[in-house]
Design an enzyme around this catalytic site. Structure first.
Site, PDB file in Angstrom:
ATOM      1  N   ARG A  51       0.794  -1.226   0.000  1.00  0.00           N
ATOM      2  CA  ARG A  51       0.000   0.000   0.000  1.00  0.00           C
ATOM      3  C   ARG A  51       0.827   1.278   0.000  1.00  0.00           C
ATOM      4  O   ARG A  51       0.355   2.324  -0.419  1.00  0.00           O
ATOM      5  CB  ARG A  51      -0.897   0.010   1.242  1.00  0.00           C
ATOM      6  CG  ARG A  51      -2.250  -0.574   0.979  1.00  0.00           C
ATOM      7  CD  ARG A  51      -3.114  -0.447   2.188  1.00  0.00           C
ATOM      8  NE  ARG A  51      -2.403  -0.856   3.415  1.00  0.00           N
ATOM      9  CZ  ARG A  51      -2.977  -1.004   4.586  1.00  0.00           C
ATOM     10  NH1 ARG A  51      -4.245  -0.757   4.726  1.00  0.00           N
ATOM     11  NH2 ARG A  51      -2.276  -1.389   5.643  1.00  0.00           N
ATOM     12  N   LYS A 148      -0.238 -18.574   6.024  1.00  0.00           N
ATOM     13  CA  LYS A 148      -1.131 -18.964   7.112  1.00  0.00           C
ATOM     14  C   LYS A 148      -1.655 -17.705   7.798  1.00  0.00           C
ATOM     15  O   LYS A 148      -0.977 -16.675   7.703  1.00  0.00           O
ATOM     16  CB  LYS A 148      -0.406 -19.888   8.082  1.00  0.00           C
ATOM     17  CG  LYS A 148       0.387 -19.165   9.181  1.00  0.00           C
ATOM     18  CD  LYS A 148       0.877 -20.116  10.235  1.00  0.00           C
ATOM     19  CE  LYS A 148       0.718 -19.533  11.618  1.00  0.00           C
ATOM     20  NZ  LYS A 148       1.388 -20.224  12.682  1.00  0.00           N
ATOM     21  N   HIS A 178       5.437 -23.482   6.807  1.00  0.00           N
ATOM     22  CA  HIS A 178       6.893 -23.463   6.680  1.00  0.00           C
ATOM     23  C   HIS A 178       7.563 -24.621   7.423  1.00  0.00           C
ATOM     24  O   HIS A 178       8.713 -24.941   7.157  1.00  0.00           O
ATOM     25  CB  HIS A 178       7.477 -22.108   7.088  1.00  0.00           C
ATOM     26  CG  HIS A 178       7.403 -21.823   8.538  1.00  0.00           C
ATOM     27  ND1 HIS A 178       6.304 -21.263   9.125  1.00  0.00           N
ATOM     28  CD2 HIS A 178       8.292 -22.024   9.529  1.00  0.00           C
ATOM     29  CE1 HIS A 178       6.519 -21.144  10.417  1.00  0.00           C
ATOM     30  NE2 HIS A 178       7.717 -21.594  10.694  1.00  0.00           N
ATOM     31  N   LYS A 182      11.318 -27.396   6.463  1.00  0.00           N
ATOM     32  CA  LYS A 182      12.504 -27.598   7.303  1.00  0.00           C
ATOM     33  C   LYS A 182      13.256 -28.854   6.862  1.00  0.00           C
ATOM     34  O   LYS A 182      12.657 -29.872   6.544  1.00  0.00           O
ATOM     35  CB  LYS A 182      12.096 -27.711   8.778  1.00  0.00           C
ATOM     36  CG  LYS A 182      11.659 -26.360   9.335  1.00  0.00           C
ATOM     37  CD  LYS A 182      11.367 -26.455  10.816  1.00  0.00           C
ATOM     38  CE  LYS A 182      10.880 -25.141  11.363  1.00  0.00           C
ATOM     39  NZ  LYS A 182      11.946 -24.171  11.579  1.00  0.00           N
ATOM     40  N   GLU A 216       7.984 -22.622  22.707  1.00  0.00           N
ATOM     41  CA  GLU A 216       8.582 -21.315  22.458  1.00  0.00           C
ATOM     42  C   GLU A 216       8.851 -20.630  23.793  1.00  0.00           C
ATOM     43  O   GLU A 216       8.125 -20.865  24.766  1.00  0.00           O
ATOM     44  CB  GLU A 216       7.620 -20.439  21.651  1.00  0.00           C
ATOM     45  CG  GLU A 216       7.269 -20.995  20.287  1.00  0.00           C
ATOM     46  CD  GLU A 216       6.234 -20.127  19.580  1.00  0.00           C
ATOM     47  OE1 GLU A 216       6.599 -19.402  18.651  1.00  0.00           O
ATOM     48  OE2 GLU A 216       5.058 -20.168  19.986  1.00  0.00           O
ATOM     49  N   ASP A 235      -3.429 -21.747  16.103  1.00  0.00           N
ATOM     50  CA  ASP A 235      -2.192 -21.133  15.615  1.00  0.00           C
ATOM     51  C   ASP A 235      -1.095 -22.170  15.349  1.00  0.00           C
ATOM     52  O   ASP A 235      -0.278 -21.987  14.460  1.00  0.00           O
ATOM     53  CB  ASP A 235      -1.702 -20.110  16.658  1.00  0.00           C
ATOM     54  CG  ASP A 235      -0.608 -19.207  16.101  1.00  0.00           C
ATOM     55  OD1 ASP A 235      -0.798 -18.683  14.988  1.00  0.00           O
ATOM     56  OD2 ASP A 235       0.421 -19.023  16.774  1.00  0.00           O
ATOM     57  N   HIS A 240       0.925 -26.751  12.063  1.00  0.00           N
ATOM     58  CA  HIS A 240       2.283 -27.279  12.200  1.00  0.00           C
ATOM     59  C   HIS A 240       2.338 -28.656  12.871  1.00  0.00           C
ATOM     60  O   HIS A 240       2.953 -29.588  12.349  1.00  0.00           O
ATOM     61  CB  HIS A 240       3.162 -26.308  12.997  1.00  0.00           C
ATOM     62  CG  HIS A 240       3.173 -24.913  12.448  1.00  0.00           C
ATOM     63  ND1 HIS A 240       3.251 -24.648  11.105  1.00  0.00           N
ATOM     64  CD2 HIS A 240       3.125 -23.706  13.060  1.00  0.00           C
ATOM     65  CE1 HIS A 240       3.252 -23.333  10.911  1.00  0.00           C
ATOM     66  NE2 HIS A 240       3.171 -22.744  12.080  1.00  0.00           N
ATOM     67  N   LYS A 335       3.694 -21.175  24.637  1.00  0.00           N
ATOM     68  CA  LYS A 335       4.558 -19.992  24.676  1.00  0.00           C
ATOM     69  C   LYS A 335       5.090 -19.803  26.089  1.00  0.00           C
ATOM     70  O   LYS A 335       4.538 -20.343  27.037  1.00  0.00           O
ATOM     71  CB  LYS A 335       3.748 -18.770  24.255  1.00  0.00           C
ATOM     72  CG  LYS A 335       3.296 -18.870  22.805  1.00  0.00           C
ATOM     73  CD  LYS A 335       2.866 -17.545  22.264  1.00  0.00           C
ATOM     74  CE  LYS A 335       2.545 -17.636  20.789  1.00  0.00           C
ATOM     75  NZ  LYS A 335       3.719 -17.814  19.943  1.00  0.00           N
TER      76      LYS A 335
HETATM   77  P1  NAD Z   1       2.350  -6.998   8.129  1.00  0.00           P
HETATM   78  O1  NAD Z   1       1.184  -6.367   8.789  1.00  0.00           O
HETATM   79  O2  NAD Z   1       3.704  -6.749   8.654  1.00  0.00           O
HETATM   80  O3  NAD Z   1       2.352  -6.576   6.585  1.00  0.00           O
HETATM   81  C1  NAD Z   1       1.190  -6.503   5.833  1.00  0.00           C
HETATM   82  C2  NAD Z   1       1.524  -6.121   4.411  1.00  0.00           C
HETATM   83  O4  NAD Z   1       0.291  -6.109   3.673  1.00  0.00           O
HETATM   84  C3  NAD Z   1       2.142  -4.736   4.229  1.00  0.00           C
HETATM   85  O5  NAD Z   1       3.109  -4.803   3.211  1.00  0.00           O
HETATM   86  C4  NAD Z   1       0.953  -3.888   3.752  1.00  0.00           C
HETATM   87  O6  NAD Z   1       1.342  -2.808   2.908  1.00  0.00           O
HETATM   88  C5  NAD Z   1       0.193  -4.889   2.952  1.00  0.00           C
HETATM   89  N1  NAD Z   1      -1.234  -4.537   2.847  1.00  0.00           N
HETATM   90  C6  NAD Z   1      -2.132  -4.402   3.858  1.00  0.00           C
HETATM   91  N2  NAD Z   1      -3.328  -4.050   3.364  1.00  0.00           N
HETATM   92  C7  NAD Z   1      -3.190  -3.958   2.009  1.00  0.00           C
HETATM   93  C8  NAD Z   1      -4.071  -3.630   0.942  1.00  0.00           C
HETATM   94  N3  NAD Z   1      -5.351  -3.301   1.154  1.00  0.00           N
HETATM   95  N4  NAD Z   1      -3.568  -3.637  -0.306  1.00  0.00           N
HETATM   96  C9  NAD Z   1      -2.279  -3.966  -0.538  1.00  0.00           C
HETATM   97  N5  NAD Z   1      -1.399  -4.289   0.422  1.00  0.00           N
HETATM   98  C10 NAD Z   1      -1.856  -4.276   1.680  1.00  0.00           C
HETATM   99  O7  NAD Z   1       2.015  -8.562   8.066  1.00  0.00           O
HETATM  100  P2  NAD Z   1       3.047  -9.803   8.060  1.00  0.00           P
HETATM  101  O8  NAD Z   1       3.464 -10.088   9.444  1.00  0.00           O
HETATM  102  O9  NAD Z   1       4.090  -9.564   7.036  1.00  0.00           O
HETATM  103  O10 NAD Z   1       2.096 -11.006   7.628  1.00  0.00           O
HETATM  104  C11 NAD Z   1       1.638 -11.200   6.313  1.00  0.00           C
HETATM  105  C12 NAD Z   1       0.909 -12.523   6.232  1.00  0.00           C
HETATM  106  O11 NAD Z   1       1.802 -13.569   6.560  1.00  0.00           O
HETATM  107  C13 NAD Z   1      -0.272 -12.680   7.177  1.00  0.00           C
HETATM  108  O12 NAD Z   1      -1.239 -13.499   6.574  1.00  0.00           O
HETATM  109  C14 NAD Z   1       0.327 -13.397   8.364  1.00  0.00           C
HETATM  110  O13 NAD Z   1      -0.635 -14.133   9.082  1.00  0.00           O
HETATM  111  C15 NAD Z   1       1.280 -14.326   7.640  1.00  0.00           C
HETATM  112  N6  NAD Z   1       2.395 -14.792   8.480  1.00  0.00           N
HETATM  113  C16 NAD Z   1       3.270 -13.914   9.029  1.00  0.00           C
HETATM  114  C17 NAD Z   1       4.323 -14.372   9.796  1.00  0.00           C
HETATM  115  C18 NAD Z   1       5.329 -13.431  10.385  1.00  0.00           C
HETATM  116  O14 NAD Z   1       6.258 -13.930  11.008  1.00  0.00           O
HETATM  117  N7  NAD Z   1       5.215 -12.143  10.226  1.00  0.00           N
HETATM  118  C19 NAD Z   1       4.477 -15.755  10.009  1.00  0.00           C
HETATM  119  C20 NAD Z   1       3.581 -16.637   9.421  1.00  0.00           C
HETATM  120  C21 NAD Z   1       2.547 -16.130   8.657  1.00  0.00           C
END
Ligand code: NAD
Length: 488
Positions: A51, A148, A178, A182, A216, A235, A240, A335
């Protein structure tokens, strides 16, 4: 011993959520490492889509900062980093609106593998899929990667599957877990199905029980609001731990091919018996101290004093089929526990008759498959204690630690994400969950969660830095068994 790096075909990879936490911590650093190793061709293109309003130069700066933050300096030689950054583009896009989609289309090149990585909240998956179709961006053969959580229960997972299926075939959808990327998890399959040694013993006749632990030390941290709606069962267990259970319990597939492997995993999930109420323990961590710093309780972390969500769960699970009848699987995850550790422990039965005196120190064999830390496996075997002390027995581990086998290269073993992304580009779905698998996992999990919700059951409390609530120890003790110590 270095594994061969086979380059993948040239690709256009769009990372929706390219400025997010996951992209910065895992996806982009992982892609850089594959690029640095020569696995990603120089003609590949990585397009961040998010965004924020910025141009490609500003995005490249963010990517460079993420590489600096999440990779060791020794991997960041200037010319390779620059060559990688040169492969990166950016599109400001609105997943729920019209802005950016024509720009994105303009960046797509023919003759390249197309991958769309949905690293955004699952609520946006449908809108993105629809627009990729509507703006004719995704060509036949394009692949999408879904992060996820894939749904919050059976109903939402089914709805998400149906939405994606409107625009993409199942062969194009890569649902990521993920844990499946592994090294050790894949090695579990290599050890089981690539040797004659284990498979004949891999059954209720010789295995007493299996323990699967994902512990964790962190709390829910900044994810409190999200986590409180989810809990350990949704979760961690539904995805997993369930995947680890499937790979441990499944029948040998006829070939190491996506549907053959996934068919066998699905059969395991469908063979799971409903879990009895008395076979589950839920917990919430109390306030404590980690590394000399005071840490809040679960209830304080999620800012909800009335929360009934679990940050710990332990359970005894039965796989109702010929192979596993009478051999339980104990699962636990939590956790703020004593250590950070993920492992599968396969505990064999004692020999049917001991020819040695009772006090010789004989004990059952144990195969331990360690996912983290220190990925590897060890098998405890009983031998004679060396020396003239008579027939005294001792247990020694036959160690298959990858760090030792691979020497220095072990520190550069690909992270789960980078391996899985390469599989997407290769078009190999073996290590990704199929839609029916995810739905079956929810179908088993849902009644457990709804029964807690109906009873408004309060989780037991446990100390920060412990092994979970006392009740979890009792769950094993009453069967005459005990959890393996939480130590690496
Ligand atoms: P985040 O909140 O850090 O990032 C969200 C991203 O989505 C940003 O780049 C934002 O610009 C974009 N975004 C949000 N709304 C938008 C829209 N309307 N149009 C276009 N882009 C938009 O989230 P994250 O932690 O990176 O997680 C992303 C996904 O990965 C989620 O589904 C989360 O559950 C999954 N996930 C994250 C992790 C982690 O460690 N962060 C681990 C496993 C799964």
């Amino acid at each position: 011993m270095v594994s061969r790096v086979i380059p993948v075909d040239p690709f256009d990879l769009v990372v929706f959520g390219g400025t997010g936490d996951l992209a910065r911590r895992k996806i982009l650093p992982g892609l850089y490492r594959r690029f640095r190793d020569g696995q990603i061709p120089e003609t590949a293109q990585i397009i961040g889509a998010a965004r924020s309003d910025m141009d490609a130069a500003a995005y490249r700066k963010q990517v460079a900062a993420a590489l600096g933050e999440f990779l060791p300096a020794r991997l960041l030689d200037k010319t390779r980093v620059q060559a990688f950054l040169d492969r990166i583009a950016y599109v400001k896009i609105d997943a729920t609106g019209t802005g950016g989609w024509t720009d994105l289309k303009g960046k797509m090149r023919t003759g390249h593998v197309q991958v769309f990585y949905f690293s955004v909240a699952p609520g946006l998956f449908g809108g993105i899929a629809e627009r990729l179709h509507k703006y004719k961006i995704a060509r036949e053969g394009a692949r999408i990667v879904a992060e996820k959580p894939f749904g919050n229960d059976l109903e939402t997972a089914r709805a998400l599957n149906e939405t994606l299926a409107r625009y993409f075939g199942e062969h194009q959808i890569y649902r990521i877990d993920h844990y499946l990327g592994k090294e050790t998890v894949q090695n579990l399959m290599a050890v089981r199905f690539g040797n004659m040694l284990f498979e004949p013993l891999w059954k209720n006749q010789y295995i007493d029980h299996v323990q699967i632990t994902v512990a964790e030390t962190v709390g829910v941290g900044g994810r409190g609001t999200y986590y409180d709606k989810s809990g350990a069962m949704r979760d961690m267990v539904q995805n997993h731990l369930m995947q680890l259970l499937c790979l441990t319990a499944m029948e040998p597939p006829s070939r190491f091919e996506p549907d053959a492997v996934r068919d066998e995993k699905l059969k395991v999930i469908r063979a799971l018996e409903p879990v009895r109420e008395g076979d589950i323990v839920r917990g919430q961590y109390l306030a404590g101290e980690v590394g000399g710093e005071a840490t809040p309780s679960y209830l304080a972390d999620v800012e909800n004093a009335a929360s009934l969500t679990e940050s710990f769960v332990a359970m005894k699970v039965h796989v109702a089929n010929w192979r596993w009848n009478g051999t339980p699987f104990y699962l636990r995850t939590g956790k703020r526990m004593k250590s950070r550790l993920s492992e599968i422990v396969v505990r064999f039965k004692e020999p049917p008759h001991s020819i040695f005196d009772e006090d010789t120190g004989q004990s059952a064999n144990e195969l331990r498959i360690r996912l983290q830390p220190n990925e590897g496996m060890d098998l405890s075997v009983t031998i004679k204690e060396p020396g003239p002390g008579g027939m005294r027995l001792m247990n020694v581990p036959l160690d298959m630690t990858f760090a030792e086998a691979l020497g220095e290269e072990a520190t550069d073993v690909p992270d789960a994400y980078e391996r899985l992304i390469m599989d997407v580009i290769r078009g190999n779905q073996t290590l990704f969950m199929r839609g029916d698998e995810v739905e079956a996992a929810w179908a088993w999990t849902d009644p457990i969660i709804s029964s807690w919700e109906a009873r408004e059951a309060r989780p037991a409390e446990y100390e920060t830095g412990s092994t979970g609530p006392e009740e979890a120890l009792i769950l094993m003790h009453r069967d005459g068994r005990r959890w393996r110590e939480l130590e690496a």
